[in-house]
Design a protein around this motif. Structure first.
Motif, mmCIF file in Angstrom:
data_model
loop_
_atom_site.group_PDB
_atom_site.id
_atom_site.type_symbol
_atom_site.label_atom_id
_atom_site.label_comp_id
_atom_site.label_asym_id
_atom_site.label_seq_id
_atom_site.Cartn_x
_atom_site.Cartn_y
_atom_site.Cartn_z
ATOM 1 N N GLY A 124 11.541 -2.660 9.516
ATOM 2 C CA GLY A 124 10.123 -2.393 9.686
ATOM 3 C C GLY A 124 9.789 -1.954 11.101
ATOM 4 N N ARG A 125 8.542 -1.648 11.290
ATOM 5 C CA ARG A 125 8.051 -1.254 12.606
ATOM 6 C C ARG A 125 6.757 -2.011 12.862
ATOM 7 N NH1 ARG A 125 8.272 4.405 12.517
ATOM 8 N NH2 ARG A 125 10.432 4.061 13.038
ATOM 9 N N VAL A 126 6.585 -2.468 14.112
ATOM 10 C CA VAL A 126 5.387 -3.223 14.491
ATOM 11 C C VAL A 126 4.445 -2.310 15.268
ATOM 12 C CG1 VAL A 126 4.497 -5.161 15.841
ATOM 13 C CG2 VAL A 126 6.616 -5.413 14.523
ATOM 14 N N PHE A 127 3.175 -2.356 14.875
ATOM 15 C CA PHE A 127 2.119 -1.605 15.545
ATOM 16 C C PHE A 127 1.090 -2.596 16.068
ATOM 17 C CE2 PHE A 127 3.901 1.019 12.207
ATOM 18 C CZ PHE A 127 4.155 2.212 12.866
ATOM 19 N N ARG A 128 0.845 -2.560 17.347
ATOM 20 C CA ARG A 128 -0.141 -3.454 17.953
ATOM 21 C C ARG A 128 -1.528 -2.830 17.817
ATOM 22 N NH1 ARG A 128 -0.529 -7.742 21.434
ATOM 23 N NH2 ARG A 128 -2.242 -7.654 22.921
ATOM 24 N N LEU A 129 -2.489 -3.642 17.451
ATOM 25 C CA LEU A 129 -3.875 -3.192 17.390
ATOM 26 C C LEU A 129 -4.455 -3.315 18.780
ATOM 27 C CD1 LEU A 129 -3.136 -4.031 14.421
ATOM 28 C CD2 LEU A 129 -5.576 -4.375 14.115
ATOM 29 N N GLN A 147 1.389 7.276 15.849
ATOM 30 C CA GLN A 147 1.933 6.165 15.065
ATOM 31 C C GLN A 147 2.264 6.684 13.663
ATOM 32 O OE1 GLN A 147 -0.731 2.811 15.191
ATOM 33 N NE2 GLN A 147 -0.487 2.553 17.384
ATOM 34 N N THR A 148 3.512 6.482 13.250
ATOM 35 C CA THR A 148 3.926 6.986 11.950
ATOM 36 C C THR A 148 4.931 6.044 11.303
ATOM 37 O OG1 THR A 148 4.855 8.869 10.760
ATOM 38 C CG2 THR A 148 5.789 8.403 12.942
ATOM 39 N N VAL A 149 4.952 6.087 9.993
ATOM 40 C CA VAL A 149 5.960 5.354 9.222
ATOM 41 C C VAL A 149 6.787 6.317 8.378
ATOM 42 C CG1 VAL A 149 4.655 3.191 9.143
ATOM 43 C CG2 VAL A 149 4.300 4.912 7.362
ATOM 44 N N SER A 150 6.640 7.591 8.622
ATOM 45 C CA SER A 150 7.301 8.595 7.785
ATOM 46 C C SER A 150 8.826 8.496 7.828
ATOM 47 C CB SER A 150 6.869 9.999 8.189
ATOM 48 O OG SER A 150 7.260 10.286 9.517
ATOM 49 N N ASP A 151 9.378 7.918 8.882
ATOM 50 C CA ASP A 151 10.835 7.826 8.989
ATOM 51 C C ASP A 151 11.384 6.472 8.553
ATOM 52 O OD1 ASP A 151 9.607 6.598 11.150
ATOM 53 O OD2 ASP A 151 11.187 7.126 12.557
ATOM 54 N N LEU A 152 10.548 5.625 8.002
ATOM 55 C CA LEU A 152 11.046 4.316 7.521
ATOM 56 C C LEU A 152 11.699 4.452 6.166
ATOM 57 C CD1 LEU A 152 8.149 1.871 8.500
ATOM 58 C CD2 LEU A 152 10.332 2.229 9.651
ATOM 59 N N TYR A 166 0.857 -1.178 0.000
ATOM 60 C CA TYR A 166 0.000 0.000 0.000
ATOM 61 C C TYR A 166 0.894 1.229 0.000
ATOM 62 C CZ TYR A 166 -3.570 3.322 1.631
ATOM 63 O OH TYR A 166 -4.433 4.384 1.757
ATOM 64 N N LYS A 167 0.781 2.043 -1.030
ATOM 65 C CA LYS A 167 1.517 3.302 -1.140
ATOM 66 C C LYS A 167 3.016 3.162 -0.880
ATOM 67 C CE LYS A 167 -2.354 6.355 -0.193
ATOM 68 N NZ LYS A 167 -2.847 7.476 0.616
ATOM 69 N N GLY A 168 3.630 2.105 -1.416
ATOM 70 C CA GLY A 168 5.069 1.920 -1.284
ATOM 71 C C GLY A 168 5.517 1.228 -0.016
ATOM 72 N N TYR A 169 4.574 0.730 0.765
ATOM 73 C CA TYR A 169 4.885 0.012 2.006
ATOM 74 C C TYR A 169 4.383 -1.425 1.922
ATOM 75 C CZ TYR A 169 5.789 4.547 4.168
ATOM 76 O OH TYR A 169 6.298 5.785 4.468
ATOM 77 N N ARG A 212 9.099 -0.435 4.167
ATOM 78 C CA ARG A 212 9.136 -0.012 2.764
ATOM 79 C C ARG A 212 9.216 -1.255 1.879
ATOM 80 N NH1 ARG A 212 7.918 5.190 1.269
ATOM 81 N NH2 ARG A 212 8.673 6.600 2.864
ATOM 82 N N VAL A 213 8.632 -1.176 0.694
ATOM 83 C CA VAL A 213 8.699 -2.289 -0.258
ATOM 84 C C VAL A 213 10.162 -2.606 -0.539
ATOM 85 C CG1 VAL A 213 8.209 -2.991 -2.640
ATOM 86 C CG2 VAL A 213 6.461 -1.809 -1.310
ATOM 87 N N GLY A 214 10.511 -3.876 -0.440
ATOM 88 C CA GLY A 214 11.868 -4.333 -0.705
ATOM 89 C C GLY A 214 12.812 -4.277 0.479
ATOM 90 N N ALA A 215 12.376 -3.671 1.582
ATOM 91 C CA ALA A 215 13.230 -3.593 2.772
ATOM 92 C C ALA A 215 13.178 -4.914 3.532
ATOM 93 C CB ALA A 215 12.776 -2.456 3.680
#
Length: 95
Positions: free
Chosen positions: A54-59, A90-95, A9-12, A45-48
């Motif tokens: 990566g980063r894990v987010f608990r629901l 919660q953010t992924v902007s720095d990945l 989704y959107k490069g992730y 990120r795709v391919g990482a």
């Protein structure tokens, strides 16, 4: 814990992490309908390297998910919201 197929989704990459809910004494009951499932989602990120980069987010839900399928769908929705910047703290902007 089970991992499901990866979605993008959107490069992730989105990796749902579904696992049986543990009881108060820490024991997981895979066959118990009452115990249900908890979920987290790993985003990278795709391919990482998902494990390293990566980063894990608990629901966070008050009750367990009734089934693995419902937990997986919730992971995908939560990941999309995190990627879109719609989840406070919660953010992924720095990945």
């Amino acid at each position: 814990m089970t991992t499901q197929s990866t979605k993008t989704y959107k490069g992730y990459e989105i990796h749902p992490l579904i696992y049986p809910r543990r009881t108060a004494n820490g024991v997981a009951h895979r066959n118990s309908i009452d115990s249900g499932y908890d979920a987290s989602v790993r985003i990278c990120r795709v391919g990482a390297n998902a494990a390293a980069d990566g980063r894990v987010f608990r629901l966070s839900y008050f009750r367990p998910f009734e089934g693995a399928g419902k937990a997986r769908m919730a992971c995908m929705e939560h990941a999309a919201q995190v990627i879109d910047g719609r989840v406070d703290g919660q953010t992924v902007s720095d990945l």
